[in-house]
Design an enzyme around this catalytic site. Sequence first.
Site, mmCIF file in Angstrom:
data_model
loop_
_atom_site.group_PDB
_atom_site.id
_atom_site.type_symbol
_atom_site.label_atom_id
_atom_site.label_comp_id
_atom_site.label_asym_id
_atom_site.label_seq_id
_atom_site.Cartn_x
_atom_site.Cartn_y
_atom_site.Cartn_z
ATOM 1 N N THR A 1 48.875 35.108 35.710
ATOM 2 C CA THR A 1 48.107 35.179 36.952
ATOM 3 C C THR A 1 48.456 36.414 37.778
ATOM 4 O O THR A 1 49.504 37.024 37.609
ATOM 5 C CB THR A 1 48.359 33.923 37.811
ATOM 6 O OG1 THR A 1 49.731 33.860 38.181
ATOM 7 C CG2 THR A 1 47.971 32.661 37.055
ATOM 8 N N ASP A 2 47.544 36.745 38.686
ATOM 9 C CA ASP A 2 47.802 37.835 39.626
ATOM 10 C C ASP A 2 48.415 37.239 40.898
ATOM 11 O O ASP A 2 48.736 36.050 40.950
ATOM 12 C CB ASP A 2 46.528 38.635 39.900
ATOM 13 C CG ASP A 2 45.418 37.811 40.534
ATOM 14 O OD1 ASP A 2 45.691 36.724 41.088
ATOM 15 O OD2 ASP A 2 44.258 38.255 40.487
ATOM 16 N N PHE A 3 48.565 38.042 41.922
ATOM 17 C CA PHE A 3 49.232 37.588 43.142
ATOM 18 C C PHE A 3 48.505 36.440 43.833
ATOM 19 O O PHE A 3 49.089 35.712 44.619
ATOM 20 C CB PHE A 3 49.429 38.760 44.116
ATOM 21 C CG PHE A 3 48.139 39.267 44.702
ATOM 22 C CD1 PHE A 3 47.666 38.769 45.909
ATOM 23 C CD2 PHE A 3 47.389 40.236 44.049
ATOM 24 C CE1 PHE A 3 46.477 39.225 46.447
ATOM 25 C CE2 PHE A 3 46.198 40.699 44.581
ATOM 26 C CZ PHE A 3 45.733 40.188 45.790
#
Length: 150
Positions: A29-31
Amino acid sequence: MSVSPVKPLTGAIESGVHRFAVRVYFEDTDFSGVVYHANYLRYMERARSDLLRVAGIDQREAHASGTGVYAIRDLSIDYLSPARLEDDLLIETRVTALGAATVSMVQAISRDGRLLTDATIRAAFLTPDGRPRRQPADWMAGFRRLMIQP
């Protein structure tokens, strides 16, 4: 205490469709907690590699013997809805066309029956030096069997 060996899960081919499950981990996942766009391609690559394995195609041996390797020639992907941390995803792969040196597939990633991402892929079979080569006859026969819908 004896420990049983743990093996990775493998997908299955049912009615010409290869089904492969993955879980979304934090690293995917990203932030914002959404799966990073390139990771959908990784999931699809895993599913295609597993499809070959389940179909009896040994990619490592083909590479080592100089038979050849697959490389993505073109790809179109449509991101419809995001996957998130801890989601269980299903990647479905269908072989749609077969050429002497190419195989085309469609892949769909879903969660609980909801389509999240779909793609069309054409892979070329190449010699070790990168030139197109006819796919082995038994591999083509395996792909043809996958294209037949009951």
